[in-house]
Scaffold this motif. Sequence first.
Motif, PDB file in Angstrom:
ATOM      1  N   ALA A 117      -6.885   2.983  -3.286  1.00 58.03           N
ATOM      2  CA  ALA A 117      -7.164   1.538  -3.295  1.00 58.03           C
ATOM      3  C   ALA A 117      -8.011   1.191  -4.517  1.00 58.03           C
ATOM      4  O   ALA A 117      -7.740   0.202  -5.209  1.00 58.03           O
ATOM      5  CB  ALA A 117      -7.882   1.131  -2.010  1.00 58.03           C
ATOM      6  N   SER A 118      -9.037   2.051  -4.834  1.00 58.84           N
ATOM      7  CA  SER A 118      -9.871   1.686  -5.982  1.00 58.84           C
ATOM      8  C   SER A 118      -9.127   1.918  -7.296  1.00 58.84           C
ATOM      9  O   SER A 118      -9.304   1.150  -8.240  1.00 58.84           O
ATOM     10  CB  SER A 118     -11.229   2.380  -5.946  1.00 58.84           C
ATOM     11  OG  SER A 118     -11.044   3.744  -5.790  1.00 58.84           O
ATOM     12  N   TYR A 130      -7.131  -1.068  -7.643  1.00 59.50           N
ATOM     13  CA  TYR A 130      -8.006  -2.189  -8.014  1.00 59.50           C
ATOM     14  C   TYR A 130      -8.297  -2.135  -9.518  1.00 59.50           C
ATOM     15  O   TYR A 130      -8.230  -3.148 -10.213  1.00 59.50           O
ATOM     16  CB  TYR A 130      -9.303  -2.112  -7.199  1.00 59.50           C
ATOM     17  CG  TYR A 130     -10.290  -3.168  -7.598  1.00 59.50           C
ATOM     18  CD1 TYR A 130     -10.108  -4.487  -7.184  1.00 59.50           C
ATOM     19  CD2 TYR A 130     -11.372  -2.852  -8.417  1.00 59.50           C
ATOM     20  CE1 TYR A 130     -10.990  -5.476  -7.582  1.00 59.50           C
ATOM     21  CE2 TYR A 130     -12.259  -3.827  -8.818  1.00 59.50           C
ATOM     22  CZ  TYR A 130     -12.067  -5.137  -8.393  1.00 59.50           C
ATOM     23  OH  TYR A 130     -12.927  -6.111  -8.793  1.00 59.50           O
ATOM     24  N   GLN A 168       0.839  -1.212   0.000  1.00 58.70           N
ATOM     25  CA  GLN A 168       0.000   0.000   0.000  1.00 58.70           C
ATOM     26  C   GLN A 168       0.869   1.256   0.000  1.00 58.70           C
ATOM     27  O   GLN A 168       0.642   2.193  -0.773  1.00 58.70           O
ATOM     28  CB  GLN A 168      -0.893   0.021   1.248  1.00 58.70           C
ATOM     29  CG  GLN A 168      -2.005  -1.003   1.187  1.00 58.70           C
ATOM     30  CD  GLN A 168      -2.813  -1.038   2.476  1.00 58.70           C
ATOM     31  OE1 GLN A 168      -2.522  -0.327   3.428  1.00 58.70           O
ATOM     32  NE2 GLN A 168      -3.824  -1.881   2.504  1.00 58.70           N
ATOM     33  N   ASP A 226      -5.247   5.659   0.565  1.00 60.56           N
ATOM     34  CA  ASP A 226      -6.635   5.800   1.025  1.00 60.56           C
ATOM     35  C   ASP A 226      -7.560   5.026   0.093  1.00 60.56           C
ATOM     36  O   ASP A 226      -7.100   4.328  -0.820  1.00 60.56           O
ATOM     37  CB  ASP A 226      -7.024   7.280   1.100  1.00 60.56           C
ATOM     38  CG  ASP A 226      -6.794   7.986  -0.232  1.00 60.56           C
ATOM     39  OD1 ASP A 226      -6.570   7.280  -1.244  1.00 60.56           O
ATOM     40  OD2 ASP A 226      -6.834   9.226  -0.264  1.00 60.56           O
ATOM     41  N   ASP A 227      -8.855   5.178   0.309  1.00 56.42           N
ATOM     42  CA  ASP A 227      -9.824   4.395  -0.468  1.00 56.42           C
ATOM     43  C   ASP A 227      -9.737   4.684  -1.958  1.00 56.42           C
ATOM     44  O   ASP A 227      -9.840   3.779  -2.779  1.00 56.42           O
ATOM     45  CB  ASP A 227     -11.246   4.687   0.031  1.00 56.42           C
ATOM     46  CG  ASP A 227     -11.463   4.067   1.394  1.00 56.42           C
ATOM     47  OD1 ASP A 227     -10.598   3.263   1.801  1.00 56.42           O
ATOM     48  OD2 ASP A 227     -12.474   4.404   2.050  1.00 56.42           O
ATOM     49  N   SER A 228      -9.530   5.981  -2.310  1.00 57.27           N
ATOM     50  CA  SER A 228      -9.515   6.301  -3.746  1.00 57.27           C
ATOM     51  C   SER A 228      -8.295   5.661  -4.406  1.00 57.27           C
ATOM     52  O   SER A 228      -8.370   5.145  -5.517  1.00 57.27           O
ATOM     53  CB  SER A 228      -9.554   7.810  -3.970  1.00 57.27           C
ATOM     54  OG  SER A 228      -8.325   8.359  -3.600  1.00 57.27           O
TER      55      SER A 228
END
Length: 681
Positions: free
Chosen positions: A419-420, A423, A395, A415-417
Amino acid sequence: MTLGVFRDFKSQAIIAFVMCSLLALTAHRLGLMDVSLDLLSPDTLVAMEHQHEGGMRSELHTGDHSIAIACELSDISAYSLCLLKLNYSRRNHFSRGLDLSNYQSVEIVATLKSPSGKENIKLYLRNNNPAYSLPHIDISDKFNTIEFELGDESTTLNVPSKALFVAQWWKRERDIGYEQSHVDISNIVSIELVIDEAKELGDYVLTVHSLSMSGEAITEPELLRLILLLLFMVIVLLTIRQKNNLKKISSTDPLTGLLNRRGMISKVRKEFKHIVEHHTISLFYFDVDDFKKINDTYGHPIGDELLVAICQKVKLIISEMNFEGRYSFARLAGDEFVLTITDCDKEKAIQVSRRIGQQLIDPIPVSGCEVKVGISLGLAYSSDKKASFKALLSQADSAMRCAKEQGKGRFKVFDDSLASAIYLKKSIAENLKNALINQDFSLRFMPIFSCSDLKPRRVEVLIRCELDAMQGVTPDVFIPIAEEFGIIQNIDLWVAETSFAAMQMHFLTPGRSCPVFCINISAIELLNSSFPKQLKKLMHKYQIPSEYIELEITETSLIEAGETSLSILKELKKLGVNLALDDFGTGYTGFNQLLAYPVDCLKIDRTFVADIDSEHASHLPMVNAIMSIAQSYNLVTVGEGVETQGQLDYLRSVSCNYVQGYFLAKPLLLDDYLLLLNDYA
Ligand code: C2E
Ligand code: CA
Ligand code: CA
């Protein structure tokens, strides 16, 4: 043999040990380890008694430095006894007598005045042991005995402890078995001096001037055994130390003294599970921007100094922010560092990231010069009890890459953004892998026109992915992902092979002229030394003459190029293929740099061409400059992205050799491209 042999710590320690051992043996020989125990001293002697039996009468006299017992024998018909008893244990504490077993001899200085002039004296060292002693019956204590003759002259007797014997009568009387029949002076509760063989009537005065035990604190054989034991222990300890040192060396980075990758992994293996179960953890992954360039510009020694200075600055921040004792800092490779801090909440971690960036804003003084560096940092934070180091590291690594993509010299929190986005990248990479297996790629052919007669003389091959899931994902997006995930080499070979197959089938047939096929290759191929061989094999397989192939490499990839890239370019050139610098003008290649590379063609980037007939035309000087460079170096020029008549006219007016763009033709399917060629035939 030189003294150098003894320079290591192990040899020095053994030499020091041997010297100490020799010193100890010498001290022993000189008697420096002798010990003695004064048995008349008030410190040892608890009480004195006198006893008499038969025709004897006794009296005790104590002087300053002596003890005397005076006996008078008035009847010789019966067994008579005169006894001086020195007690060394307090009443009822028979188990706490004196342990004299370490003393090698008994020394007594005494005189005896007697009617006969000389008498036999018995000395009993009485040992208490529950194995044969009965409570409160002192006669049951072992009689460790010596007998000697004493006269009225002061006599000094030095009797080795070994000369003591156990009184036979006692053994008989107490029915002592073999195992208890030997001398034992380990718990002496009393010492007795006895006259029981006196045969003449009269006075007997036994004076004890001194009574002591003497010996060596340790015997020579014991000392030797101890030295051998210690030597063995020293060797074991040194071996353990050496092993630990080796372990430390193999897990430490010699330049910075930080943990290296192996050290970090082994530390993580030992501690990480416990850490995440009980603490939160922040992981910082950072590297120096363009470190390769710094090394190339200033040299490796300065690069090394710089890394050390950066470490010191980071350590200073750690101590200033009171993270001592709860951090691990490692140099994973080259200029890549990993820092973990436990119990550092997200806000604090962001502060740390910010401070690392700020501390390194000022140029760092190294060996007489000052070097300005930028740090790109990725931060991953976890309070999850099941977090894995690998996941956290990846990460932070992704966050760092993102920071680099966003322009270097900055930090990015995972962060989540992010992470996506990762992805999404992963799923694109997965699609690309599947597309390679299932032949879901196709090619488009973009005609390139000669400026002189506007005929399609060349063609640029462009890849497309036909998968539904990849609709709208252009090569601009998926090629960098293919590069990141290591799929690009297979893609480049697929494009080359498919292009060659099309060339063989449709163009390299009698009666047809073959355009030059311009094939894009990734910058990664400039580090792949097997690429020229693979290309040669394909050219051979499809019988492609090299003059019909041009390889396009982006200009920016050359900026990063080192010796390996240059030699790969030369290998490719040896195959006879042409080399073009794609997107030229975006990478600021220096003139002298350009000379070093064996390129044949410059492709003027679309952004400059688009500008030609715009209102401001601010890039016009750039187009002119590129044209004059190309003319001075005898390079072919291609104007990319021609969308208007004005752009086309201008490029033709400055003698650009070729043009391509939507104004003339869009990227076409093979059949459409063949039809277009037919129109011009
Ligand atoms: P590039 O090499 O600069 O390719 C030219 C790109 O510009 C192509 O986009 C093409 O469709 C587009 N283009 C050409 N003329 C015009 C124009 O007049 N206006 C506009 N707006 N665009 C024009 P494409 O096919 O999406 O490719 C994008 C990039 O992807 C390429 O840029 C190239 O760097 C890379 N790429 C494409 N195919 C391959 C391939 O087979 N292998 C590798 N390694 N990279 C490829
Ligand atoms: Ca291109
Ligand atoms: Ca281009």
